[in-house]
Scaffold this active site. Structure first.
Site, PDB file in Angstrom:
ATOM      1  N   CYS A 102       3.297   4.395   8.273  1.00 36.53           N
ATOM      2  CA  CYS A 102       3.344   5.639   7.502  1.00 36.53           C
ATOM      3  C   CYS A 102       4.248   6.664   8.190  1.00 36.53           C
ATOM      4  O   CYS A 102       4.024   7.005   9.363  1.00 36.53           O
ATOM      5  CB  CYS A 102       1.945   6.211   7.325  1.00 36.53           C
ATOM      6  SG  CYS A 102       1.934   7.763   6.386  1.00 36.53           S
ATOM      7  N   PRO A 145       0.850  -1.197   0.000  1.00 37.32           N
ATOM      8  CA  PRO A 145       0.000   0.000   0.000  1.00 37.32           C
ATOM      9  C   PRO A 145       0.881   1.240   0.000  1.00 37.32           C
ATOM     10  O   PRO A 145       1.716   1.420   0.891  1.00 37.32           O
ATOM     11  CB  PRO A 145      -0.767  -0.126   1.321  1.00 37.32           C
ATOM     12  CG  PRO A 145       0.172  -0.875   2.232  1.00 37.32           C
ATOM     13  CD  PRO A 145       0.954  -1.812   1.339  1.00 37.32           C
ATOM     14  N   MET A 146       0.707   2.109  -0.984  1.00 42.72           N
ATOM     15  CA  MET A 146       1.498   3.334  -1.064  1.00 42.72           C
ATOM     16  C   MET A 146       0.571   4.479  -1.420  1.00 42.72           C
ATOM     17  O   MET A 146      -0.018   4.503  -2.510  1.00 42.72           O
ATOM     18  CB  MET A 146       2.618   3.194  -2.107  1.00 42.72           C
ATOM     19  CG  MET A 146       3.687   2.181  -1.706  1.00 42.72           C
ATOM     20  SD  MET A 146       4.950   1.980  -2.980  1.00 42.72           S
ATOM     21  CE  MET A 146       4.034   0.967  -4.164  1.00 42.72           C
ATOM     22  N   GLN A 169      -6.741  -1.539   4.058  1.00 42.59           N
ATOM     23  CA  GLN A 169      -5.896  -1.050   5.144  1.00 42.59           C
ATOM     24  C   GLN A 169      -6.495   0.198   5.784  1.00 42.59           C
ATOM     25  O   GLN A 169      -6.938   1.113   5.098  1.00 42.59           O
ATOM     26  CB  GLN A 169      -4.481  -0.720   4.645  1.00 42.59           C
ATOM     27  CG  GLN A 169      -3.532  -0.353   5.789  1.00 42.59           C
ATOM     28  CD  GLN A 169      -2.162   0.074   5.313  1.00 42.59           C
ATOM     29  OE1 GLN A 169      -1.999   1.207   4.872  1.00 42.59           O
ATOM     30  NE2 GLN A 169      -1.184  -0.821   5.406  1.00 42.59           N
ATOM     31  N   ASN A 221       9.784  -6.143   3.777  1.00 42.91           N
ATOM     32  CA  ASN A 221       9.446  -5.038   2.882  1.00 42.91           C
ATOM     33  C   ASN A 221      10.536  -3.973   2.968  1.00 42.91           C
ATOM     34  O   ASN A 221      11.124  -3.761   4.014  1.00 42.91           O
ATOM     35  CB  ASN A 221       8.083  -4.446   3.293  1.00 42.91           C
ATOM     36  CG  ASN A 221       7.745  -3.161   2.564  1.00 42.91           C
ATOM     37  OD1 ASN A 221       7.577  -2.125   3.191  1.00 42.91           O
ATOM     38  ND2 ASN A 221       7.649  -3.203   1.253  1.00 42.91           N
ATOM     39  N   GLY A 222      10.804  -3.334   1.832  1.00 43.11           N
ATOM     40  CA  GLY A 222      11.722  -2.209   1.826  1.00 43.11           C
ATOM     41  C   GLY A 222      12.912  -2.365   0.912  1.00 43.11           C
ATOM     42  O   GLY A 222      13.696  -3.299   1.059  1.00 43.11           O
ATOM     43  N   GLU A 223      13.027  -1.474  -0.073  1.00 46.02           N
ATOM     44  CA  GLU A 223      14.215  -1.361  -0.932  1.00 46.02           C
ATOM     45  C   GLU A 223      14.465  -2.600  -1.789  1.00 46.02           C
ATOM     46  O   GLU A 223      15.616  -2.966  -2.078  1.00 46.02           O
ATOM     47  CB  GLU A 223      15.444  -1.037  -0.083  1.00 46.02           C
ATOM     48  CG  GLU A 223      16.490  -0.180  -0.754  1.00 46.02           C
ATOM     49  CD  GLU A 223      16.026   1.220  -1.126  1.00 46.02           C
ATOM     50  OE1 GLU A 223      16.646   1.828  -2.027  1.00 46.02           O
ATOM     51  OE2 GLU A 223      15.037   1.729  -0.522  1.00 46.02           O
TER      52      GLU A 223
END
Length: 316
Positions: free
Chosen positions: A98, A7-8, A68, A199-201
């Site tokens: 967030c 989710p972004m 979400q 999650n991440g990069e």
């Protein structure tokens, strides 16, 4: 291995979810966060954030869409989660990741990671409210300004009854600046009985393999990397560093995007330019296309330009 679309806010909206799940191989995706304050949200809010609720809670490609929520009011989070499930949500996720200043200033998102007891209370309120068969999960970072409560928050989420937790491998203070600290996910995974999703990069197949190695996790949530490289899930599943989709294939996907429904035409064009700019990090053709379309402000001329691009590839 499960591969999930993150989710972004302002990025993985319904249109982006539709096109990425059309070409990618995601196990599920998650909506942009729906902010909950002190009221039960009207149905049109759900229609905006998750129109897939009207199609069985899935995208056109059949990918489940989890809803979400973000907030700090346990009763209202619970009530809205029940409403989402009644409307067809297959699962509920809670946002404790967030990093946006405005969100944090209103005591939402990652700022709550300094209050593990509150994190537990919020997850438990939602878990107790929705039917048992509906999964409830949470997404967190390693912490707010530091990692002091990293394990406390992970335990709080598990003890509240969550089915799994997704961890972005940076604190709020780290923002989105590389690197992501994938190795810090290992102690979380080792401490919990529920599944921990990394999650991440993760921008390419090499990143995915390294993340799995350092974290020990089995599943990955992909964010900006999946938007920048729409075939990223395919590359990971086939363990290849070579793009499986050529630029001419992606032109059709971009036309599909522009043909999607949005509130205002200017928003649609702006969203497309945002995506094209991201793809330019991976595709040199996107940089060339950007120079040709950057002054276009209407949808139809933009689509016409993409058709011209596609025809040029056919001639070649």
């Amino acid at each position: 291995m499960k591969l999930l679309l993150a989710p972004m806010e302002g990025l993985t909206d319904p249109i982006m979810r539709e096109v990425l799940t059309h070409v990618g191989d995601f196990d599920w995706c998650v909506t942009e966060f729906i902010r909950v304050t002190d009221s039960l949200l009207p149905e049109h809010v759900y229609d905006t954030y998750c129109p897939e609720l009207k199609t069985g809670g899935k995208t056109a490609a059949g990918t489940p869409v989890h809803v979400q929520f973000l907030g700090n009011n346990p009763d209202m989070l619970a009530a809205n989660a029940v409403r989402a499930v009644e409307l067809g949500a297959p699962a509920i996720d809670l946002n404790f990741g967030c990093p946006a200043k405005t969100v944090n200033r209103h005591r939402g998102g990652s700022v709550l990671l300094d209050e593990p007891d509150v994190v537990h209370m919020l997850v438990k309120a939602v878990r107790d409210a929705v039917p048992h068969h509906v999964p409830v999960s949470a997404k967190m970072r390693l912490g707010y300004m530091d990692r002091h409560f990293m394990l406390d928050n992970a335990h709080a989420i598990e003890d509240a009854g969550a089915s799994w937790v997704t961890v972005h491998a940076r604190t709020k203070a780290d923002g989105y600046t590389p690197p992501a600290f994938w190795d810090q996910l290992a102690p979380i995974r080792e401490a919990l009985k529920i599944n921990v999703i990394a999650n991440g990069e993760i921008w390419n197949n090499q990143d995915a393999k390294q993340c799995l190695l350092e974290s020990g996790c089995q599943d990955l949530m992909l964010g900006r990397g999946a938007v920048t490289t729409p075939d990223l899930t395919l590359c990971i599943r086939q363990n290849t560093d070579t793009a499986l989709l050529k630029w001419q294939d992606l032109l059709g996907l971009q036309i599909r995007f522009l043909n999607g429904k949005f509130k205002k035409e200017m928003n649609m064009v702006g969203r497309y330019k945002q995506w094209l700019g991201m793809m330019s990090k991976h595709y040199p053709e996107a940089k060339l296309l950007w120079d040709q379309v950057k002054r276009i402000k209407e949808v139809q001329p933009m689509i016409e330009q993409l058709h011209i691009q596609a025809q040029n590839f056919e001639v070649k």
